[in-house]
Design an enzyme around this catalytic site. Structure first.
Site, PDB file in Angstrom:
ATOM      1  N   TYR A   1       0.631  -6.255  -6.951  1.00  0.00           N
ATOM      2  CA  TYR A   1       1.135  -6.517  -5.593  1.00  0.00           C
ATOM      3  C   TYR A   1       0.144  -7.394  -4.836  1.00  0.00           C
ATOM      4  CZ  TYR A   1       1.744  -5.814  -0.606  1.00  0.00           C
ATOM      5  OH  TYR A   1       1.863  -6.026   0.742  1.00  0.00           O
TER       6      TYR A   1
ATOM      7  N   ASP B   1      18.676  -9.706   3.776  1.00  0.00           N
ATOM      8  CA  ASP B   1      18.122  -8.524   3.111  1.00  0.00           C
ATOM      9  C   ASP B   1      19.171  -8.020   2.140  1.00  0.00           C
ATOM     10  OD1 ASP B   1      17.145  -5.883   2.456  1.00  0.00           O
ATOM     11  OD2 ASP B   1      15.922  -5.967   4.275  1.00  0.00           O
TER      12      ASP B   1
ATOM     13  N   ARG C   1      -6.390   6.826  -7.743  1.00  0.00           N
ATOM     14  CA  ARG C   1      -5.154   6.125  -8.096  1.00  0.00           C
ATOM     15  C   ARG C   1      -5.452   4.668  -8.440  1.00  0.00           C
ATOM     16  NH1 ARG C   1      -0.363   6.006  -3.733  1.00  0.00           N
ATOM     17  NH2 ARG C   1      -2.049   5.029  -2.528  1.00  0.00           N
ATOM     18  N   PRO C   2      -4.984   4.198  -9.591  1.00  0.00           N
ATOM     19  CA  PRO C   2      -5.204   2.797  -9.952  1.00  0.00           C
ATOM     20  C   PRO C   2      -4.634   1.863  -8.881  1.00  0.00           C
ATOM     21  CG  PRO C   2      -4.375   4.030 -11.838  1.00  0.00           C
ATOM     22  CD  PRO C   2      -4.260   4.936 -10.649  1.00  0.00           C
ATOM     23  N   GLY C   3      -5.379   0.825  -8.555  1.00  0.00           N
ATOM     24  CA  GLY C   3      -4.910  -0.159  -7.579  1.00  0.00           C
ATOM     25  C   GLY C   3      -5.421   0.057  -6.174  1.00  0.00           C
TER      26      GLY C   3
ATOM     27  N   LYS D   1       0.382 -11.453  -3.197  1.00  0.00           N
ATOM     28  CA  LYS D   1       0.033 -11.921  -1.854  1.00  0.00           C
ATOM     29  C   LYS D   1      -0.988 -13.052  -1.935  1.00  0.00           C
ATOM     30  CE  LYS D   1       2.797  -9.369   0.512  1.00  0.00           C
ATOM     31  NZ  LYS D   1       3.974  -9.998   1.154  1.00  0.00           N
TER      32      LYS D   1
ATOM     33  N   PHE E   1       9.302 -11.490   5.284  1.00  0.00           N
ATOM     34  CA  PHE E   1       8.829 -10.159   4.904  1.00  0.00           C
ATOM     35  C   PHE E   1       9.287  -9.748   3.510  1.00  0.00           C
ATOM     36  CE2 PHE E   1       9.225  -9.822   9.576  1.00  0.00           C
ATOM     37  CZ  PHE E   1       7.947  -9.424   9.898  1.00  0.00           C
TER      38      PHE E   1
ATOM     39  N   LEU F   1       0.840   6.617   3.130  1.00  0.00           N
ATOM     40  CA  LEU F   1       0.306   7.917   3.517  1.00  0.00           C
ATOM     41  C   LEU F   1       1.075   8.581   4.653  1.00  0.00           C
ATOM     42  CD1 LEU F   1      -1.840  10.141   3.360  1.00  0.00           C
ATOM     43  CD2 LEU F   1      -3.261   8.745   4.891  1.00  0.00           C
TER      44      LEU F   1
ATOM     45  N   SER G   1      -1.318  -9.678   3.394  1.00  0.00           N
ATOM     46  CA  SER G   1      -1.859  -8.318   3.327  1.00  0.00           C
ATOM     47  C   SER G   1      -3.369  -8.350   3.160  1.00  0.00           C
ATOM     48  CB  SER G   1      -1.224  -7.585   2.140  1.00  0.00           C
ATOM     49  OG  SER G   1      -1.929  -6.413   1.822  1.00  0.00           O
TER      50      SER G   1
END
Length: 351
Positions: A151, A32, A296-298, A155, A82, A201, A126
């Site tokens: 994003y 990492d 929100r876009p996406g 994936k 990850f 969130l 995802s």
């Protein structure tokens, strides 16, 4: 004791998975570069497990540095991958950053897997690969649609790359499509630690409740859902972590029926953003300050999992409910606040 390389081991899901792997008898090393994570979580891992995990501070986009890890550890038996950028909104604003980081790092890693003949590979995918599905809950055979963000595309592309790789190599691969990880380890020694403003969130909720953020913006209330806000499937991070251990053991025991094999990891039920806010208020007794903002876009409108395959083939059973998720997340947020008081009294970033 098999040695497993966990990429992104200082991150949120990576750190919880390391705990679960160690508790199930695996020997772990981490890589990492800490560009979006903190080695603080390695300290928490050591306190929970009693094991000190070595971390290689390496950028996987650098092939030579990545290859050097494998040259030093020729006994690596498996990889759980990850390491990736994961903020949907940022990916919309900076698509090239996401394509380069998430895909080049994966390709470099697979080059090493191929050369060093690593037998097992578990990929962090995802539910974003499903796009806006026509029917929910989604199963592993639900058709993937156009992703709603760069994003999500990384994936989808990552899964395709691994699929083509697995057809010409002996490495057994699993793709884990997870939904919305949340919560923290019950010990409050590790949890989600956003380096900048949180994108997910639950940490937005907890940081608002403790006063780090002035309030919560709910992105849209005009979607075709129960209350107009988006529907998500929140899965406790410790349940998610255990699924990675089970998936790895599944490959070791040669139980996989295809290569790669895909599993959904979610609770199987959806909850709206507004319902999540209300649940936190009920669990903690703390009123939240939230306002309704623009869509929100996406963002996907609504998605949750059918998890029958993971239950039946991996023997996976989620143990934590939404109240547990919110309660452990709040306990972690309070622990961070207490730790800040040990310093100068300033609201510092612990990274």
């Amino acid at each position: 004791m098999k040695k497993i390389l966990v990429t992104g081991g200082c991150g949120y899901i990576g750190s919880h998975t390391i705990v679960d792997l160690v508790e199930n008898g695996f020997d772990i090393i981490s890589v990492d570069n800490n560009s979006r994570s903190s080695e603080r979580l390695l300290e928490g891992i050591e306190k929970i497990t009693g094991k000190k995990v070595k971390n290689y501070k390496v950028d996987l986009c650098d092939f030579n540095d990545t290859n050097a890890i494998f040259e030093e550890n020729e006994d690596i038996a498996g990889i759980i991958h990850f390491a990736a950028y994961k903020a949907v909104g940022e990916s919309v604003e900076k698509p090239l950053l996401y394509f380069e980081n998430n895909l080049v790092s994966l390709i470099n890693l697979l080059k090493c897997v191929e050369f060093f003949k690593i037998p097992y590979f578990v990929f962090s995918s995802s539910c974003t690969v499903y796009g806006n599905p026509d029917h929910i809950p989604v199963t592993e055979t639900t058709p993937t649609k156009a992703a709603e963000s760069p994003y999500g595309y990384t994936k989808q592309m990552g899964e395709q790359i691994i699929g083509e790789f697995s057809h010409v190599n002996d490495t057994a691969c699993v793709l884990l499509r997870y939904f919305n990880p949340a919560g923290a380890h019950p010990s409050a020694l590790i949890g989600e630690l956003p380096i900048d403003k949180p994108q997910n969130l639950v940490p937005v909720i907890t940081q608002s409740a403790i006063g780090k953020l002035p309030g919560i913006t709910v992105f849209g209330n005009n979607y075709p859902t129960r209350d107009g806000s988006c529907v998500r499937d929140f899965i406790h991070v410790s349940d998610l972590a255990h699924a990675h251990t089970l998936a790895l053991q599944y490959l070791i025991d040669k139980k996989n029926k295809s290569n790669p094999e895909i599993f959904n990891l979610g609770t199987g039920s959806g909850i709206t953003v507004l319902e999540t806010i209300q649940a936190f208020e009920k669990v903690t007794g703390i009123p939240l300050n939230y306002t309704i903002g623009a869509n929100r876009p996406g963002d996907v409108v609504a998605i949750y999992a059918n998890n029958d395959k993971a239950r039946q083939q991996l023997g996976w059973q989620p143990e934590f409910n939404l109240e547990d998720i919110l309660g452990t997340a709040w306990k972690w947020e309070q622990k961070l606040k207490e730790d800040e008081k040990l310093f100068t009294g300033k609201n510092i970033q612990l990274n």
